[in-house]
Design a protein around this motif. Structure first.
Motif, short mmCIF file in Angstrom:
data_model
loop_
_atom_site.label_atom_id
_atom_site.label_comp_id
_atom_site.label_asym_id
_atom_site.label_seq_id
_atom_site.Cartn_x
_atom_site.Cartn_y
_atom_site.Cartn_z
N ASP A 161 33.03 46.51 34.86
CA ASP A 161 32.94 45.33 35.72
C ASP A 161 33.85 44.20 35.24
O ASP A 161 34.48 43.52 36.06
N ALA A 162 33.94 44.01 33.94
CA ALA A 162 34.77 42.93 33.39
C ALA A 162 36.25 43.13 33.69
O ALA A 162 37.00 42.16 33.80
N THR A 163 36.66 44.37 33.84
CA THR A 163 38.06 44.68 34.11
C THR A 163 38.32 44.99 35.59
O THR A 163 39.40 45.44 35.95
N GLY A 164 37.35 44.70 36.44
CA GLY A 164 37.43 45.06 37.86
C GLY A 164 38.65 44.53 38.57
O GLY A 164 39.18 45.18 39.48
N ARG A 165 39.14 43.37 38.18
CA ARG A 165 40.32 42.79 38.83
C ARG A 165 41.52 43.73 38.74
O ARG A 165 42.44 43.66 39.56
N PHE A 166 41.49 44.65 37.79
CA PHE A 166 42.64 45.52 37.54
C PHE A 166 42.44 46.96 38.02
O PHE A 166 43.28 47.81 37.77
N HIS A 167 41.33 47.20 38.72
CA HIS A 167 41.15 48.54 39.30
C HIS A 167 40.40 48.52 40.63
O HIS A 167 40.45 49.49 41.37
N ASP A 168 39.73 47.45 40.95
CA ASP A 168 39.01 47.36 42.23
C ASP A 168 40.03 47.15 43.34
O ASP A 168 40.84 46.22 43.29
N PRO A 169 40.03 48.01 44.38
CA PRO A 169 41.02 47.89 45.45
C PRO A 169 41.03 46.53 46.15
O PRO A 169 42.04 46.15 46.74
N GLY A 170 39.93 45.80 46.07
CA GLY A 170 39.89 44.48 46.68
C GLY A 170 40.89 43.51 46.08
O GLY A 170 41.25 42.51 46.69
N TYR A 171 41.36 43.83 44.88
CA TYR A 171 42.33 42.97 44.20
C TYR A 171 43.75 43.52 44.27
O TYR A 171 44.66 42.97 43.62
N ALA A 172 43.98 44.56 45.02
CA ALA A 172 45.28 45.25 45.02
C ALA A 172 46.45 44.32 45.30
O ALA A 172 47.53 44.49 44.73
N ARG A 173 46.25 43.33 46.14
CA ARG A 173 47.36 42.41 46.46
C ARG A 173 47.82 41.61 45.24
O ARG A 173 48.94 41.14 45.18
N GLU A 174 46.94 41.45 44.28
CA GLU A 174 47.28 40.69 43.06
C GLU A 174 48.04 41.52 42.04
O GLU A 174 48.62 40.96 41.11
N TRP A 175 48.04 42.83 42.17
CA TRP A 175 48.56 43.70 41.11
C TRP A 175 50.07 43.63 40.92
O TRP A 175 50.58 44.12 39.91
N SER A 176 50.76 43.01 41.85
CA SER A 176 52.21 42.84 41.68
C SER A 176 52.56 41.36 41.49
O SER A 176 53.74 41.00 41.46
#
Length: 197
Positions: A161-176
Motif C-alpha cells: 500500500d505504501a508503494t501504491g503510487r508506483f504500481h496502482d494503475p490509477g497513478y499511471a499518468r504520473e509514471w512519466s
C-alpha cells in the motif's frame, strides 16, 4: 494464421491480445477475435464462455508475465532481504510503467477489470503481497529485517500500500512525470529504513 491450425486457448489469447491492441477494450469483440483466427465466434466461445471470461483470461496471462519476473527476484536468496525488497519494488514499478507506456490497450483492459472488481486482479494483488510476505519473513528469520508489526502478512500489505503510487494503475499518468524516479527512490528508502533491525 491458417484456419487449419488447432484452435487452442493459448492461440485465442494471443490473438485476443493483438485484437485488443488494434481496437481497444471498448471496441474489440469476440467476432473480431474469431475473424482474426479464421474461425466462427462459436468456436471461440467453446474455449471461453463469455466475452468477460476471455478478457479476464487475457488480463491474467498479461499479468502473469509481471508476476514471473517478480518471482525470480523473490527466489534469488543470494541477495540480502533489503536488496531483494528494493529490487522487487523496482522491478514492479518498471514492469507497470512499461505496460502502461508500451501496451496501453491491454493496460486499459486491466483498468476496466479493476473497475469490475475482477477475481483476476484480486489474485494478482494477492500474489504480489505474498511475494512481499516471503521476502519479509525470510529477512526476519535471517536477522536482516525487523517488522514494526507482529504479522508479516499485515506488514507485506503495508509495504504494498505504501508503494501504491508506483504500481496502482490509477497513478499511471504520473509514471512519466519529472521527478517520479526520485520520488520512487525516496519511498523505497523510507520503507527499507522502517524495516531495518
Amino acid at each position: 494464421m491458417a484456419p487449419t491450425e488447432t484452435l487452442t486457448a493459448e492461440r485465442i489469447l494471443a490473438t485476443t491480445e493483438d485484437v485488443l491492441r488494434r481496437h481497444g477494450a471498448a471496441k474489440a469483440t469476440v467476432v473480431d477475435v474469431a475473424r482474426a483466427l479464421g474461425v466462427s465466434h462459436a468456436a471461440v466461445y467453446r474455449h471461453f464462455r463469455t466475452k468477460a471470461a476471455l478478457r479476464e483470461a487475457v488480463t491474467e496471462r498479461w499479468l502473469d508475465r509481471t508476476t514471473a519476473a517478480l518471482r525470480r527476484v523473490v527466489d534469488d536468496r543470494s541477495l540480502p532481504a533489503d536488496e531483494r525488497l528494493r529490487r522487487w519494488l523496482t522491478t514492479l514499478f518498471a514492469a507497470k510503467r512499461e505496460k502502461a507506456g508500451a501496451d496501453p490497450e491491454l493496460f486499459a483492459t486491466y483498468e476496466v477489470l479493476l473497475g469490475e472488481n475482477s477475481g483476476v486482479v484480486e489474485r494478482h494483488v494477492a500474489d504480489l503481497v505474498g511475494h512481499l510476505r516471503l521476502i519479509l519473513e525470510e529477512g526476519v528469520s535471517r536477522g536482516e529485517l525487523a517488522l514494526p508489526v507482529a504479522d508479516a502478512g499485515l506488514a507485506a500489505r503495508a509495504v504494498f500500500d505504501a508503494t501504491g503510487r508506483f504500481h496502482d494503475p490509477g497513478y499511471a499518468r504520473e509514471w512519466s512525470a519529472p521527478g517520479i524516479d526520485e520520488a520512487f527512490t525516496a519511498v523505497v528508502e523510507l520503507t527499507l529504513a522502517a524495516l531495518r533491525p
